[in-house]
Design a protein around this motif. Structure first.
Motif, PDB file in Angstrom:
ATOM      1  N   UNK A 289      -4.308   6.847  -2.457  1.00  0.00           N
ATOM      2  CA  UNK A 289      -5.621   6.989  -3.077  1.00  0.00           C
ATOM      3  C   UNK A 289      -6.618   5.972  -2.544  1.00  0.00           C
ATOM      4  N   UNK A 290      -6.130   4.762  -2.285  1.00  0.00           N
ATOM      5  CA  UNK A 290      -7.031   3.697  -1.830  1.00  0.00           C
ATOM      6  C   UNK A 290      -7.479   3.889  -0.389  1.00  0.00           C
TER       7      UNK A 290
ATOM      8  N   UNK B 257      -3.653   3.988   5.025  1.00  0.00           N
ATOM      9  CA  UNK B 257      -4.065   3.170   6.170  1.00  0.00           C
ATOM     10  C   UNK B 257      -3.886   1.681   5.917  1.00  0.00           C
ATOM     11  N   UNK B 258      -3.872   1.266   4.626  1.00  0.00           N
ATOM     12  CA  UNK B 258      -3.734  -0.164   4.332  1.00  0.00           C
ATOM     13  C   UNK B 258      -2.301  -0.664   4.488  1.00  0.00           C
ATOM     14  N   UNK B 259      -1.332   0.250   4.583  1.00  0.00           N
ATOM     15  CA  UNK B 259       0.068  -0.149   4.756  1.00  0.00           C
ATOM     16  C   UNK B 259       0.688  -0.812   3.548  1.00  0.00           C
TER      17      UNK B 259
ATOM     18  N   UNK C 132       8.503   2.258  -5.551  1.00  0.00           N
ATOM     19  CA  UNK C 132       8.332   3.078  -4.345  1.00  0.00           C
ATOM     20  C   UNK C 132       7.266   4.149  -4.568  1.00  0.00           C
ATOM     21  N   UNK C 133       7.356   4.867  -5.666  1.00  0.00           N
ATOM     22  CA  UNK C 133       6.421   5.962  -5.932  1.00  0.00           C
ATOM     23  C   UNK C 133       5.029   5.449  -6.285  1.00  0.00           C
ATOM     24  N   UNK C 134       4.971   4.410  -7.109  1.00  0.00           N
ATOM     25  CA  UNK C 134       3.673   3.887  -7.537  1.00  0.00           C
ATOM     26  C   UNK C 134       2.857   3.317  -6.396  1.00  0.00           C
ATOM     27  N   UNK C 135       3.502   2.515  -5.567  1.00  0.00           N
ATOM     28  CA  UNK C 135       2.788   1.898  -4.451  1.00  0.00           C
ATOM     29  C   UNK C 135       2.371   2.941  -3.418  1.00  0.00           C
ATOM     30  N   UNK C 136       3.201   3.974  -3.269  1.00  0.00           N
ATOM     31  CA  UNK C 136       2.855   5.054  -2.340  1.00  0.00           C
ATOM     32  C   UNK C 136       1.572   5.755  -2.782  1.00  0.00           C
TER      33      UNK C 136
END
Length: 494
Positions: free
Chosen positions: A278-279, A283-285, A269-273
């Motif tokens: 950053x990416x 906006x990429x969802x 959860x934290x890493x993907x957030x």
């Protein structure tokens, strides 16, 4: 150190935080700074206590007491008070490679063992440290300092978390050619993807990595050693290897319904957030969203707090955090004397934010998850719990005992598991033939850090188990010293 009567004249004052209801609207850091005059007064409170436990770095009852990297705290407190900031920076960097990290995310065991804490609020050691390094960057004092001579020796550091970065930084200072391998797309390990941006801005992490790169450290990202890069090649191409891969195997929740959609490990959860932030600014969802959901966070500690704070910023409907342990007391108990880490109740930033939004601390204490249920499509719907009390069994061990009649059902569309970590992933370890202990951590004696494979060392959570960032820096520095000794026959590294 400091002003002889400073602890009598000045009260403890920490830098203010941005208002909770304001800061949950963005992902910017929530800490502010004191002005110079106030910060110098906080340095003046250091009381020349004679035997400063703040930099002892002891383990008492399994918890850190004092600074594990033995920061020269009274010295730089005194220099802050006298306005000699550049000298304070020099003293700080003698023991700490990354004060901009520890000054933000360390729980400050130094303050827990501050002598003034016996009967007065402790010295603001953590914010003093952060003030030194932040001022140093603002003044332009931090510049690349590549080694004047190279030894011709090549060292691979596997993992770019705090232990790997500290190890690489020290080995580079010794003149070795250092290559850091990181399987993620950005260096930094948990500093980059484990700690949310509002707690540690990733520009600060990248700034230090860029500095190390300018000093000669090579970072190879998107490369998992043992998978993308053969383990045997590592041993052939480098004169020594230091494994700093962390304890990245999360402890799972073994209950019915664990595999329902919407139940995730906190680290995912934290890493993907953070990566999505950053990416693309989200906006990429490509992240797990808590927006509009009832969120249950299972587990406490810093990771649980980070999950609460992240869920609030997504715009969750509600958030509750389960703690299996009892609520800590408001003040130290007799069995928890100074200079032990004070086991007392406090609200961290995430709980403060939830309390500001919902009117109460989101934590529920002495609660155990019994099962998770879902809807017809396999999505998580409810979490079933029971209250427990802690009692001693026949052997004297404290065990949780369920309290009849306290069963409860909680609505949930997102469940986050943050129950700690079991140890390192072992694919690379098995390929290298590295011995592991009964807890699956790498066998490498503290102080030597050498594994059973010649020329291969290990440091950080991969060796000691899940721990603090400051312990990881301690081990990274110490492993670098022993690696340098192995390569050169002696060492000048601290």
């Amino acid at each position: 150190m400091g002003k002889p009567t400073g602890f009598l004249e000045y009260k403890r004052e920490v830098p203010p935080d941005r208002a909770p209801l304001e800061r949950i609207k963005d992902w910017e850091e929530f800490h502010l700074h004191l002005d110079e005059e106030k910060q110098r007064k906080q340095g003046a409170r250091c009381m020349d206590c004679g035997t400063p436990f703040c930099h002892s770095g002891l383990l008492i009852n399994g918890m850190a007491s004092g600074c594990p990297i033995n920061n020269l705290i009274p010295e730089w407190n005194d220099l802050i008070y006298r306005g000699r900031w550049k000298e304070a920076l020099e003293r700080l960097h003698k023991t700490n490679n990354f004060p901009e990290f520890t000054g933000r995310v360390c729980p400050a065991p130094c303050e827990g063992s501050c002598t003034m804490g016996i009967n007065e609020p402790q010295v603001t050691i953590k914010s003093n440290e952060c003030a030194i390094i932040d001022r140093a960057y603002e003044e332009g004092w931090i510049k690349p300092e590549p080694p004047k001579q190279r030894t011709g020796k090549k060292v691979a550091v596997v993992g770019s978390g705090p232990s790997g970065l500290a190890c690489a930084d020290q080995l580079n200072k010794a003149g070795h050619m250092v290559t850091v391998f990181e399987r993620a797309d950005r260096p930094g390990g948990l500093l980059m993807y484990g700690i949310p941006n509002m707690k540690l801005d990733k520009k600060i992490v990248q700034r230090r990595i860029d500095l190390m790169a300018a000093e000669g450290v090579e970072f190879v990202t998107g490369t998992e050693v043992g998978k993308d890069y053969p383990a045997e090649k590592l041993l052939k191409e480098f004169d020594a290897v230091v494994l700093c891969g962390g304890a990245t195997k999360p402890r799972d929740l073994q209950v019915e319904g664990r595999n329902l959609k919407g139940v995730h490990f906190a680290v995912d959860f934290l890493g993907r957030n953070t990566k999505s932030l950053l990416d693309s600014g989200h906006k990429d969802g490509k992240y797990i969203s808590a927006k509009g959901k009832d969120v249950i966070v299972i587990g406490g500690g810093d990771t649980g707090t980070d999950c609460v704070a992240t869920s609030l910023r997504h715009g969750c409907n509600s958030v509750v955090q389960f703690e299996i342990m009892p609520m800590p007391p408001k003040e130290r108990q007799n069995d928890n004397p100074w200079p032990q880490w004070p086991k007392v109740y406090k609200m961290d930033y995430g709980q403060e934010e939830a309390a500001a939004l919902y009117g109460r601390d989101p934590r529920e204490y002495c609660i155990m998850t019994k099962k998770i249920t879902g809807d017809a499509e396999g999505n998580v719907k409810e979490v079933h719990t029971v209250q427990i009390e802690w009692k001693r069994d026949d052997s004297g061990r404290m065990m949780p005992v369920e309290i009849p009649g306290t069963e409860r059902v909680w609505p949930a569309q997102l469940v986050l598991i943050c129950m700690g970590f079991l140890g390192p992933e072992d694919t690379l370890l098995k390929q290298l033939g590295i011995e592991q202990d009964g807890r699956t951590n790498v066998k490498a004696e503290y102080g030597r850090f050498a594994t059973n494979v010649k020329g291969v060392f290990c440091a950080g959570d991969m060796r000691r188990g899940q721990s603090l960032v400051v312990w990881a820096i301690n081990e990274g520095r110490a492993a670098a010293r022993e690696c340098d000794r192995y390569l050169m026959g002696n060492t000048n590294l601290p």
